[in-house]
Write a protein that holds these residues in place. Structure first.
Motif, PDB file in Angstrom:
ATOM      1  N   PHE A 215       0.652  10.080   0.488  1.00 37.84           N
ATOM      2  CA  PHE A 215      -0.850   8.967  -0.280  1.00 37.84           C
ATOM      3  C   PHE A 215      -0.424   7.651  -0.315  1.00 37.84           C
ATOM      4  O   PHE A 215      -1.908   7.580  -1.284  1.00 37.84           O
ATOM      5  CB  PHE A 215      -0.966   9.901  -1.161  1.00 37.84           C
TER       6      PHE A 215
ATOM      7  N   HIS B  70       1.986  12.788  12.602  1.00 29.93           N
ATOM      8  CA  HIS B  70       2.189  14.071  11.696  1.00 29.93           C
ATOM      9  C   HIS B  70       1.363  14.595  12.660  1.00 29.93           C
ATOM     10  O   HIS B  70       0.599  15.086  12.639  1.00 29.93           O
ATOM     11  CB  HIS B  70       2.480  13.836  10.292  1.00 29.93           C
TER      12      HIS B  70
ATOM     13  N   PRO C 174       0.536   4.691   0.750  1.00 30.55           N
ATOM     14  CA  PRO C 174      -1.051   3.649   1.511  1.00 30.55           C
ATOM     15  C   PRO C 174      -2.790   3.803   0.463  1.00 30.55           C
ATOM     16  O   PRO C 174      -3.069   2.694   0.531  1.00 30.55           O
ATOM     17  CB  PRO C 174      -1.313   4.734   2.903  1.00 30.55           C
ATOM     18  N   LEU C 175      -3.072   5.120   1.291  1.00 28.61           N
ATOM     19  CA  LEU C 175      -4.402   5.419  -0.188  1.00 28.61           C
ATOM     20  C   LEU C 175      -4.931   4.832  -1.637  1.00 28.61           C
ATOM     21  O   LEU C 175      -5.382   4.190  -1.881  1.00 28.61           O
ATOM     22  CB  LEU C 175      -4.835   6.705   0.413  1.00 28.61           C
TER      23      LEU C 175
ATOM     24  N   GLN D 294      -3.572  23.019   6.929  1.00 25.13           N
ATOM     25  CA  GLN D 294      -2.935  22.313   6.490  1.00 25.13           C
ATOM     26  C   GLN D 294      -3.180  20.348   6.362  1.00 25.13           C
ATOM     27  O   GLN D 294      -3.405  20.453   5.080  1.00 25.13           O
ATOM     28  CB  GLN D 294      -1.417  22.322   6.795  1.00 25.13           C
TER      29      GLN D 294
ATOM     30  N   LEU E 173       3.826  19.510   1.810  1.00 22.36           N
ATOM     31  CA  LEU E 173       3.009  18.325   1.641  1.00 22.36           C
ATOM     32  C   LEU E 173       4.120  17.420   1.238  1.00 22.36           C
ATOM     33  O   LEU E 173       4.106  17.729   0.619  1.00 22.36           O
ATOM     34  CB  LEU E 173       1.727  18.406   1.651  1.00 22.36           C
TER      35      LEU E 173
ATOM     36  N   LEU F 276      -4.647   9.087   7.517  1.00 22.21           N
ATOM     37  CA  LEU F 276      -5.425   9.766   5.495  1.00 22.21           C
ATOM     38  C   LEU F 276      -5.435   8.067   5.279  1.00 22.21           C
ATOM     39  O   LEU F 276      -4.246   7.625   4.347  1.00 22.21           O
ATOM     40  CB  LEU F 276      -3.891  10.458   5.298  1.00 22.21           C
ATOM     41  N   GLN F 277      -6.940   7.666   5.115  1.00 22.74           N
ATOM     42  CA  GLN F 277      -7.137   6.482   4.693  1.00 22.74           C
ATOM     43  C   GLN F 277      -8.385   5.561   4.559  1.00 22.74           C
ATOM     44  O   GLN F 277      -9.545   6.722   4.717  1.00 22.74           O
ATOM     45  CB  GLN F 277      -6.911   5.210   5.521  1.00 22.74           C
TER      46      GLN F 277
ATOM     47  N   MET G 281      -0.185  18.232  12.722  1.00 21.81           N
ATOM     48  CA  MET G 281      -0.698  19.152  11.982  1.00 21.81           C
ATOM     49  C   MET G 281      -1.718  20.236  12.195  1.00 21.81           C
ATOM     50  O   MET G 281      -2.608  19.657  12.261  1.00 21.81           O
ATOM     51  CB  MET G 281      -0.730  18.617  10.782  1.00 21.81           C
TER      52      MET G 281
ATOM     53  N   PRO H 145      -0.538   7.396   7.115  1.00 24.15           N
ATOM     54  CA  PRO H 145      -0.311   8.673   8.099  1.00 24.15           C
ATOM     55  C   PRO H 145      -1.775   9.381   8.539  1.00 24.15           C
ATOM     56  O   PRO H 145      -2.775   8.859   8.532  1.00 24.15           O
ATOM     57  CB  PRO H 145       0.141   9.751   6.632  1.00 24.15           C
TER      58      PRO H 145
ATOM     59  N   ARG I 272       0.988   1.764   7.992  1.00 22.85           N
ATOM     60  CA  ARG I 272       2.444   2.668   7.221  1.00 22.85           C
ATOM     61  C   ARG I 272       0.867   4.281   7.182  1.00 22.85           C
ATOM     62  O   ARG I 272       1.562   4.541   6.307  1.00 22.85           O
ATOM     63  CB  ARG I 272       2.876   2.215   6.060  1.00 22.85           C
TER      64      ARG I 272
ATOM     65  N   LEU J 257      -4.835  18.389   2.320  1.00 24.37           N
ATOM     66  CA  LEU J 257      -4.629  16.766   2.334  1.00 24.37           C
ATOM     67  C   LEU J 257      -6.300  16.451   1.240  1.00 24.37           C
ATOM     68  O   LEU J 257      -5.767  15.599   0.665  1.00 24.37           O
ATOM     69  CB  LEU J 257      -4.391  16.159   3.128  1.00 24.37           C
TER      70      LEU J 257
ATOM     71  N   PHE K 109      -2.848  12.161  10.670  1.00 25.33           N
ATOM     72  CA  PHE K 109      -2.593  13.885  11.284  1.00 25.33           C
ATOM     73  C   PHE K 109      -2.945  14.379  12.428  1.00 25.33           C
ATOM     74  O   PHE K 109      -4.505  14.254  12.412  1.00 25.33           O
ATOM     75  CB  PHE K 109      -2.644  14.793  10.033  1.00 25.33           C
TER      76      PHE K 109
END
Lengths: 269, 269
Positions: free
Chosen positions: B204, A162, B206-207, A168, B199, A121-122, A164, A136, A134, A172, A138
């Motif tokens: 979120f 995580h 770091p984003l 789900q 969730l 998630l970036q 997932m 996250p 850091r 995100l 998935f």
């Protein structure tokens, strides 16, 4: 460090392949890069100090193959990948990196057994190295073993792993677009107001940094300040007048300010 | 360190007085705090290790008096302050901390000569100490001497000092509200979508941090990514459907996405 003995290849040579590849380097052997765009593949292979593959077959030597391609290309490349084996059995774990696409598209024939998702998630930008400790990740996979192996892979670069499911994970994506893409554009629009007065957007960077820090430490509801939070109608009116020449921003300002007033001043509802 | 011999007092005991006072401590003598709310004055005086004043007269011993009160209270306190001298001459520099209010309100009788503005472009929260080295301060004053002395004062805590007139300073406020208050609320709204799926907003952070870093290094126009940037109508439609239960956010999402599409895909205009 058992993963040092394993190897990973990339399909795709864009922002995500760059971001992940640069971080995985040094933790695991980077084997090869393949991309439809041969020039981009060369560029990334040189950055990752690995080989540019001429065809998908050449990636059969890897333990992991990461499909870091656009959402719309995943299914097609997945199909080609499976074709490249001519129905032969193989033990390679394949995974795509998308938040939005189901893991099942990697199993078009219904016969693949080692596929999954490794979704960071970036927001990645080519040439921009970021710390991923850091960020996250998935993880989803076709079996517990695949999930475990993909967690191990992601664990090489991040401490935030995580497991997932597909649905789900898809959920995100919308909030991620809001806090990244929409926030970014809102700042762009603010910059237009700034530029018209020869001020500088740099002045606002410490304020933005503090905004994110406050969200992190006390959450956005507690962190709220400003004219709408105080229901200061006079200031809001003066801002709306000032925004006459920026109709889109004026509308967004009005909507968000009303939403703030409604949230903090219940009797205004 | 000549300013160690000088002293500063605060009128007001809220977020700004706290933020500035905590940073100025150790660089200059903090003399007294006065506030309409005596309890709050006690609380801040104890934090700043200084005396709580019972009346404005007691602040006559200071070299600087900072009016860290709400915009609407500045004029009234300015009037009282001038009254407290009974027409006597005095040499104290007074300054308010507002981006929005003209410096002239500190000169209601037209006879004051040492007044100005010391405006830190930052959002302060009581109890939250922040590093002020990069926070831009905007200084205005009734004479070159006053401007110089207020620059010296601000220079004790920040390396980013700018001399700026009343009107241009007021123009900073609207973009500041956008990049701080509106962005913060947009994240709050995104959190509502997140919460409905169990969730976590922490995912979120770091984003968001990377969003601000990218704005800082390449600017928001270059930094833009996401479905609207790619004019990916399918994803945008699916997000809008998902936002059915969040009408305010849906409207904001639509407006900002259209604005992004218009900016990057000119033929869509």
């Amino acid at each position: 460090m058992p993963n040092h003995l394993k190897s990973v290849s990339f399909i795709g040579s864009g922002n995500v392949a760059y971001g992940l590849g640069m971080e995985l380097r040094g933790h695991i052997t980077i084997d090869k890069v393949w991309s439809r765009n041969s020039e981009h593949a060369s560029r990334l292979a040189s950055k990752l100090d690995c080989i540019k593959a001429q065809s998908l077959d050449e990636l059969h030597s890897s333990d992991y193959v990461i499909f870091a391609v656009s959402d719309s290309a995943i299914a097609e490349v997945g199909y080609k990948w499976n074709e490249s084996f001519n129905g032969e059995d193989h033990d390679i774990i394949i995974a795509h990196t998308s938040g939005n696409v189901s893991s099942e598209v990697l199993n078009p024939s219904g016969q693949a057994n080692k596929y999954g998702v490794i979704y960071p998630l970036q927001s990645f930008t080519y040439g921009r190295k970021i710390s991923m400790k850091r960020v996250p990740f998935f993880i989803h996979g076709s079996s517990d073993t695949v999930i475990k192996e993909l967690c191990d892979l992601a664990g090489l670069v991040s401490n935030s792993i995580h497991i997932m499911g597909d649905q789900q994970r898809k959920n995100l994506h919308l909030p991620a677009v809001i806090v990244n893409n929409l926030v970014n554009h809102l700042v762009y629009l603010a910059e237009q107001v700034v530029n018209s007065d020869d001020l500088k957007i740099e002045y606002f960077i410490p304020l933005m940094e503090e905004t994110v820090k406050k969200i992190k430490s006390i959450g956005p509801k507690q962190a709220q300040t400003g004219p709408a939070r105080r229901n200061d109608v006079e200031v809001i009116e003066s801002h709306l007048n000032r925004l006459e020449e920026f109709p889109e921003l004026k509308e967004v300002y009005k909507l968000l300010s009303n939403s703030i007033i409604n949230l903090y001043h219940e009797n205004n509802r």
